[in-house]
Design an enzyme around this catalytic site. Sequence first.
Site, short mmCIF file in Angstrom:
data_model
loop_
_atom_site.label_atom_id
_atom_site.label_comp_id
_atom_site.label_asym_id
_atom_site.label_seq_id
_atom_site.Cartn_x
_atom_site.Cartn_y
_atom_site.Cartn_z
N ASP A 3 -14.33 15.77 32.85
CA ASP A 3 -13.06 16.50 32.92
C ASP A 3 -12.25 16.09 34.15
OD1 ASP A 3 -11.13 18.27 32.18
OD2 ASP A 3 -12.24 20.08 32.77
N TRP A 60 -6.07 13.81 37.61
CA TRP A 60 -6.22 12.62 38.47
C TRP A 60 -4.97 11.74 38.34
CZ3 TRP A 60 -6.47 7.30 37.69
CH2 TRP A 60 -7.04 6.54 38.73
N ARG A 91 -0.92 10.45 31.64
CA ARG A 91 -2.29 10.93 31.39
C ARG A 91 -3.22 9.80 30.91
NH1 ARG A 91 -3.21 16.14 31.20
NH2 ARG A 91 -4.90 15.89 29.71
N HIS A 99 -7.15 8.53 31.58
CA HIS A 99 -8.24 8.31 30.62
C HIS A 99 -8.82 6.90 30.78
CE1 HIS A 99 -7.62 12.15 28.93
NE2 HIS A 99 -6.48 11.89 28.34
N LEU A 150 -31.81 3.11 27.11
CA LEU A 150 -31.02 4.34 27.15
C LEU A 150 -30.35 4.61 25.79
CD1 LEU A 150 -29.53 6.60 28.90
CD2 LEU A 150 -27.66 4.96 29.05
C1 FPP Z 1 -10.88 15.40 29.86
O1 FPP Z 1 -9.92 15.28 30.87
C2 FPP Z 1 -11.09 14.09 29.24
C3 FPP Z 1 -10.92 13.82 27.92
C4 FPP Z 1 -10.54 14.82 26.93
C5 FPP Z 1 -11.08 12.45 27.39
C6 FPP Z 1 -12.20 11.70 28.01
C7 FPP Z 1 -12.15 10.31 27.56
C8 FPP Z 1 -12.54 9.27 28.29
C9 FPP Z 1 -13.13 9.33 29.64
C10 FPP Z 1 -12.44 7.93 27.69
C11 FPP Z 1 -13.57 7.83 26.75
C12 FPP Z 1 -13.69 6.53 26.27
C13 FPP Z 1 -14.59 6.14 25.35
C14 FPP Z 1 -14.68 4.76 25.04
C15 FPP Z 1 -15.50 7.08 24.66
P1 FPP Z 1 -8.54 16.03 30.70
O2 FPP Z 1 -7.58 15.12 30.00
O3 FPP Z 1 -8.76 17.33 29.99
O4 FPP Z 1 -8.13 16.25 32.18
P2 FPP Z 1 -7.26 17.45 32.77
O5 FPP Z 1 -8.04 18.71 32.53
O6 FPP Z 1 -7.17 17.09 34.20
O7 FPP Z 1 -5.94 17.44 32.05
#
Ligand code: FPP
Length: 247
Positions: free
Chosen positions: A16, A21, A29, A33, A127
């Site tokens: 999260d 960030w 955004r 990611h 893993l």
């Molecule tokens: C939460 O942060 C994050 C997500 C919903 C997406 C996570 C995805 C990735 C790290 C990329 C994954 C990639 C692959 C290949 C599986 P948020 O957007 O909710 O952050 P915020 O709460 O600060 O808005």
Amino acid sequence: MLEIGKLPTHVAVIMDGNGRWAKSKNRPRLFGHNAGMQAMKQIVITASNLGIKYLTVYAFSTENWKRSTEEVSGIFKLIIKYVDSELKELIKNNVRINILGDYNMLPGDSVRAIDELLDKTRDNDGLVFNIALNYGGRDEIVKAINEIIIDRKALADEGISVDVTEDEVSNHLYTGVLHKNIPDPDLIIRTSGEERLSNFLIWQAAYSEMMFTDTLWPDYSPEEFTAMIEKFSHRKRRFGGREKEDK
Ligand code: FPP
């Protein structure tokens, strides 16, 4: 040095804070990611090097469809990018990939990339890296109940009536023996200062240890992950029972 016997077998991570960030850097955004994906790559290799057997990450929830089309399709494109850039490294590190969730709802090019990822890592025995994609804990339990209903109808046709057990529900989850056969998580980590499960592995988390950090996911480092694994190794787990010295 970590003692192998005290390692968690299964670590699950709620990644999260990507959006916050990016915002802190005045960037979109998706930039967050993308950075989150880089952090994830490092944690996969670190978990593998530590000898952890199962790592699960929450990449896209059944609720994440509510985000803007741009953000949702951007996350799906990241999956393709991940396969393109990481497949060789995953194979080299003997990592096997599973998907938890109904990923066939994703766009065709992402589904094809995932199928390749699953196919090319299928025989690896290091893993086990589970990516929760279009995953929701309640959705998973409802799917399990519907499978059990079908089983019960077949049994009823033979005049057999049996109660549903906890084991039976567990067996029908994505993680259950009838599907991916993954043990319940020993440790669930959530970054970015939020302290809730948000529909992640809600059945499987019954006895999981939880750890939280204020670090936003893109800044979460192998060092912080290793420190949490070390901290876990000192925790005493009771599973609803009591330790001997407490008796
Ligand atoms: C939460 O942060 C994050 C997500 C919903 C997406 C996570 C995805 C990735 C790290 C990329 C994954 C990639 C692959 C290949 C599986 P948020 O957007 O909710 O952050 P915020 O709460 O600060 O808005």
